[in-house]
Design a protein around this motif. Structure first.
Motif, PDB file in Angstrom:
ATOM      1  N   LEU A   7      42.794  31.085  -0.250  1.00 40.16           N
ATOM      2  CA  LEU A   7      44.047  30.843   0.467  1.00 40.16           C
ATOM      3  C   LEU A   7      45.070  31.942   0.198  1.00 40.16           C
ATOM      4  O   LEU A   7      45.665  32.496   1.124  1.00 40.16           O
ATOM      5  CB  LEU A   7      44.635  29.498   0.033  1.00 40.16           C
ATOM      6  CG  LEU A   7      44.207  28.300   0.868  1.00 40.16           C
ATOM      7  CD1 LEU A   7      44.823  27.035   0.323  1.00 40.16           C
ATOM      8  CD2 LEU A   7      44.645  28.533   2.314  1.00 40.16           C
ATOM      9  N   VAL A   8      45.268  32.247  -1.074  1.00 39.79           N
ATOM     10  CA  VAL A   8      46.254  33.274  -1.429  1.00 39.79           C
ATOM     11  C   VAL A   8      45.905  34.580  -0.740  1.00 39.79           C
ATOM     12  O   VAL A   8      46.759  35.241  -0.140  1.00 39.79           O
ATOM     13  CB  VAL A   8      46.310  33.478  -2.963  1.00 39.79           C
ATOM     14  CG1 VAL A   8      47.117  34.713  -3.304  1.00 39.79           C
ATOM     15  CG2 VAL A   8      46.912  32.261  -3.629  1.00 39.79           C
ATOM     16  N   ALA A  10      44.030  35.038   1.906  1.00 45.70           N
ATOM     17  CA  ALA A  10      44.148  34.952   3.359  1.00 45.70           C
ATOM     18  C   ALA A  10      45.603  35.105   3.786  1.00 45.70           C
ATOM     19  O   ALA A  10      45.917  35.877   4.688  1.00 45.70           O
ATOM     20  CB  ALA A  10      43.583  33.614   3.845  1.00 45.70           C
ATOM     21  N   VAL A  11      46.496  34.381   3.098  1.00 44.22           N
ATOM     22  CA  VAL A  11      47.899  34.428   3.513  1.00 44.22           C
ATOM     23  C   VAL A  11      48.509  35.787   3.201  1.00 44.22           C
ATOM     24  O   VAL A  11      49.271  36.328   3.991  1.00 44.22           O
ATOM     25  CB  VAL A  11      48.705  33.310   2.819  1.00 44.22           C
ATOM     26  CG1 VAL A  11      50.186  33.453   3.112  1.00 44.22           C
ATOM     27  CG2 VAL A  11      48.203  31.963   3.281  1.00 44.22           C
ATOM     28  N   LEU A  12      48.173  36.344   2.048  1.00 45.50           N
ATOM     29  CA  LEU A  12      48.884  37.543   1.614  1.00 45.50           C
ATOM     30  C   LEU A  12      48.124  38.837   1.833  1.00 45.50           C
ATOM     31  O   LEU A  12      48.654  39.908   1.576  1.00 45.50           O
ATOM     32  CB  LEU A  12      49.265  37.414   0.138  1.00 45.50           C
ATOM     33  CG  LEU A  12      50.406  36.418  -0.090  1.00 45.50           C
ATOM     34  CD1 LEU A  12      50.625  36.195  -1.547  1.00 45.50           C
ATOM     35  CD2 LEU A  12      51.674  36.904   0.564  1.00 45.50           C
ATOM     36  N   TYR A  15      46.104  38.030   6.702  1.00 42.13           N
ATOM     37  CA  TYR A  15      47.080  37.889   7.764  1.00 42.13           C
ATOM     38  C   TYR A  15      47.974  39.132   7.885  1.00 42.13           C
ATOM     39  O   TYR A  15      48.127  39.689   8.975  1.00 42.13           O
ATOM     40  CB  TYR A  15      47.896  36.600   7.550  1.00 42.13           C
ATOM     41  CG  TYR A  15      49.043  36.464   8.491  1.00 42.13           C
ATOM     42  CD1 TYR A  15      48.820  36.209   9.843  1.00 42.13           C
ATOM     43  CD2 TYR A  15      50.348  36.627   8.066  1.00 42.13           C
ATOM     44  CE1 TYR A  15      49.870  36.108  10.727  1.00 42.13           C
ATOM     45  CE2 TYR A  15      51.408  36.527   8.934  1.00 42.13           C
ATOM     46  CZ  TYR A  15      51.175  36.273  10.269  1.00 42.13           C
ATOM     47  OH  TYR A  15      52.209  36.188  11.133  1.00 42.13           O
ATOM     48  N   GLN A  19      48.284  41.742  11.063  1.00 40.99           N
ATOM     49  CA  GLN A  19      49.572  42.112  11.631  1.00 40.99           C
ATOM     50  C   GLN A  19      49.798  43.633  11.540  1.00 40.99           C
ATOM     51  O   GLN A  19      50.310  44.252  12.473  1.00 40.99           O
ATOM     52  CB  GLN A  19      50.673  41.379  10.881  1.00 40.99           C
ATOM     53  CG  GLN A  19      51.876  41.128  11.745  1.00 40.99           C
ATOM     54  CD  GLN A  19      52.941  40.350  11.016  1.00 40.99           C
ATOM     55  OE1 GLN A  19      52.954  40.292   9.783  1.00 40.99           O
ATOM     56  NE2 GLN A  19      53.841  39.755  11.751  1.00 40.99           N
TER      57      GLN A  19
ATOM     58  N   THR B 148      55.804  38.206   5.964  1.00 42.43           N
ATOM     59  CA  THR B 148      55.199  36.981   5.435  1.00 42.43           C
ATOM     60  C   THR B 148      56.083  36.370   4.355  1.00 42.43           C
ATOM     61  O   THR B 148      56.304  35.158   4.323  1.00 42.43           O
ATOM     62  CB  THR B 148      53.816  37.295   4.850  1.00 42.43           C
ATOM     63  OG1 THR B 148      53.099  38.061   5.807  1.00 42.43           O
ATOM     64  CG2 THR B 148      53.062  36.028   4.539  1.00 42.43           C
ATOM     65  N   LEU B 152      57.764  32.716   4.229  1.00 41.76           N
ATOM     66  CA  LEU B 152      57.564  31.764   3.144  1.00 41.76           C
ATOM     67  C   LEU B 152      58.864  31.474   2.401  1.00 41.76           C
ATOM     68  O   LEU B 152      58.900  30.621   1.520  1.00 41.76           O
ATOM     69  CB  LEU B 152      56.535  32.301   2.136  1.00 41.76           C
ATOM     70  CG  LEU B 152      55.092  32.433   2.619  1.00 41.76           C
ATOM     71  CD1 LEU B 152      54.249  33.140   1.571  1.00 41.76           C
ATOM     72  CD2 LEU B 152      54.499  31.064   2.918  1.00 41.76           C
ATOM     73  N   THR B 167      47.842  39.394  -5.304  1.00 38.68           N
ATOM     74  CA  THR B 167      46.840  39.848  -4.349  1.00 38.68           C
ATOM     75  C   THR B 167      46.178  41.137  -4.817  1.00 38.68           C
ATOM     76  O   THR B 167      45.039  41.410  -4.489  1.00 38.68           O
ATOM     77  CB  THR B 167      47.442  40.116  -2.956  1.00 38.68           C
ATOM     78  OG1 THR B 167      48.397  41.159  -3.085  1.00 38.68           O
ATOM     79  CG2 THR B 167      48.091  38.893  -2.399  1.00 38.68           C
TER      80      THR B 167
END
Lengths: 292, 297
Positions: A7-8, A10-12, A15, A19, B148, B152, B167
């Motif tokens: 999840l982390v 994918a979101v950070l 995605y 973009q 993002t 958030l 990340t």
């Protein structure tokens, strides 16, 4: 248990990456990006592949892509070769019974522990043409004292030196771990068979390090290719040390209107080069029977 | 030193019986090589520390001296906040680096354990994607990440920066720890289950303690990632002086005070101390921890 990480990431990562790729097809910059603080909607427009065409044409006002790519490849190759060669040499020395081995090990790993921007500052100070300690020593020895950080290839040599200094400890420690996992019987058997030290190195040590080496070299290439901090902090926007990644950063941060589109285009091109390299590397390893 | 030169004394395994055979000359050569390399490794750090005690004007003299009217003045002036809000930067950096370390190590330990022990669809792809994530240049990510973080609601906060650092750190750490967990026999897990531990209990009470070297390496990596990062920190933290991290604050300091080498050196020394302290705590685990991960990787 994997889910949070996925999840982390994918979101950070995924995605934003999507973009980012989208941005390369637009003319987005500081004045056209949506700005929630000023409550301003986005006004950038779709431009298709125009960014890629201008960058790939090698236009000097867009960072002279091909020359920069060549410089980046030279930089990466020389850094990783030196990292690996010196790292392996030191690992082999440290793998022997030496008095004070623990002390040597701590001292040799030290460059890794110092934050990169501190090292960059230290070397910048030492490389200073007039009062830097390096040129003072060179003068004392009667050697030529180049202007290290000026607009010449000496600047590239200087940043390579710094990056090698920074990167050797990681290689050394990884390879040392690899050396320690090679069973001692192999060396004994080789010695019984009358192998010379060189033959033992060539036919026992190197194959034994194969899987560690393939991983650390790949990581080394990726990290060096994208090494921004050292180069940018030491030489700034010097065209003689311009790499793909530092140019992307220049484009992103400086100039009257921050050119996000071209910066992202550079980013996507960097990623493509690395992906092509990694898959070629993987294929070459697989041909040698390496499972990875 | 080239590979060839090293290999002349290379492949002798480290054993006491062989040691007697090494000639005096080889022994001297070995130590000479190691001492030279150590000097090169340590000198830049040493030189910064030496310079940090000198007044600015004497740090740029044409004849270098070890001690030149050295004093603690630079340090007192920096710590008193005369050169920017150093203590606030320091606090921010500590907070961000520690949070990143805890979060990244926790996430990557659980994910690495799952990847090491369980079979699930897409496992190989997942591990491969962790390697690919290493290749993403921040130049592509920086603008979208900014968006993002805004979405958030954590843009400009320490938490946002922690997430971004995770990340970078998590994929590498997961990769390393998965390799390390692979070296711990699965029998241990089974024995734990037989003795009535839950799956999480096995992980928490048996596997993690055994994986301490691997955890030490990954914490070190995660800490350094966050402690020394410049680009994201300068892009994402607000411009207010008291919200900067050390890396950002010091950059501003460098740009504004190009000639204050003594003060810069003192600030650098203060920044390096925590990193070196963390390093010293974990260094004895480094070789075994990294080896477990990279060999099996």
């Amino acid at each position: 248990m994997v889910l949070p990480v996925v999840l982390v990431i994918a979101v950070l990562v995924l995605y934003p990456l999507a973009q980012g790729v989208f941005f390369t097809l637009t003319d987005i910059n500081e004045s056209s990006i949506a700005n929630p603080v000023l409550d301003r909607p986005a006004t950038y427009e779709w431009v298709g592949l125009r960014n890629y065409l201008t960058v790939l044409s090698g236009d000097a006002s867009y960072g002279a892509f091909w020359a920069t790519l060549l410089r980046t490849v030279v930089w990466t190759a020389s850094c990783v070769l030196l990292h690996y060669g010196i790292g392996l040499g030191l690992a082999v020395l440290l793998n022997r019974q030496v008095a004070g081995r623990a002390v040597y090990r701590v001292l040799l790993i030290l460059p890794w522990a110092v934050p990169a921007f501190i090292s960059a500052f230290a070397w910048k100070y030492m490389f200073n043409a007039q009062y830097g300690i390096i040129n003072q020593v060179l003068r004392a020895l009667g050697l030529p004292d180049p202007v290290w950080l000026g607009q010449s290839n000496w600047a590239l040599v200087a940043v390579v030196i710094v990056n090698v200094w920074l990167g050797v400890p990681f290689m050394m420690v990884s390879l040392l771990g690899g050396l320690q996992s090679i069973p001692a019987d192999l060396y004994e058997a080789a010695e019984v068979d009358g192998a010379t030290p060189w033959q033992r190195f060539r036919h026992v040590t190197l194959p034994g390090l194969r899987s560690v080496s393939s991983t650390v070299v790949l990581l080394g290439v990726i990290w060096t290719f994208n090494m921004f901090a050292v180069v940018y902090l030491i030489t700034g926007q010097n065209p003689s040390t311009r790499l793909l990644i530092t140019y992307a950063f220049e484009r992103f941060f400086s100039g009257a209107s921050r050119d996000y589109a071209v910066a992202s285009t550079y980013g996507v091109l960097i990623l493509s080069v690395l992906l092509v390299f990694a898959s070629g590397y993987r294929r070459a390893l697989r041909r040698q029977g390496e499972v990875w | 030193m080239s590979i060839e030169a090293a290999s002349l004394r290379a492949a002798t395994p480290a054993r006491e019986s062989r040691r007697a055979k090494r000639s005096r000359a080889a022994s001297i050569g070995l130590h000479a090589a190691l001492v030279t390399a150590s000097l090169i490794a340590v000198f830049p750090v040493f030189w910064v520390v030496v310079t940090s005690f000198k007044p600015d004007a004497l740090a740029v003299e044409t004849t270098p001296k070890l001690v030149n009217e050295s004093s603690l003045d630079n340090y007192t002036r920096i710590l008193s906040g005369e050169k920017g809000d150093f203590l606030a930067w320091f606090g921010n950096s500590v907070q961000i680096a520690l949070l990143t370390t805890v979060l990244a190590v926790f996430l990557s330990a659980t994910a690495g354990y799952a990847a090491s022990r369980f079979r699930f669809p897409g496992k190989r792809k997942l591990l491969l994607s962790f390697l690919v994530v290493q290749m993403f240049p921040f130049a592509v990510l920086i603008v979208p990440l900014y968006n993002t973080l805004l979405a958030l609601g954590v843009q400009g906060t320490a938490l946002g920066l922690v997430l971004v650092y995770c990340t970078t750190a998590v994929p590498f750490c997961t990769y390393m720890l998965k390799g390390y967990f692979d070296t711990i026999p699965a029998d241990i897990d089974e024995a734990g289950r037989v003795d009535g531990l839950s799956p999480f209990g096995v992980f928490w009470r048996l596997v993690l303690p055994l994986a301490r070297p691997g955890l030490a390496v990954t914490s070190f990596y995660a800490f350094l990632t966050a402690w020394g990062e410049v680009a994201f920190a300068s892009a994402f933290l607000s411009a207010a002086d008291e919200s900067k991290t050390l890396a950002v604050g010091l950059q501003v300091f460098v740009q504004q005070n190009r000639t204050e080498w003594g003060h810069l050196a003192a600030a650098s020394t203060l920044v390096a101390i925590p990193a070196v302290a963390v390093f010293y705590l974990v260094q004895r685990f480094l070789v075994s921890g990294l080896a477990g991960g990279a060999v099996k990787g």
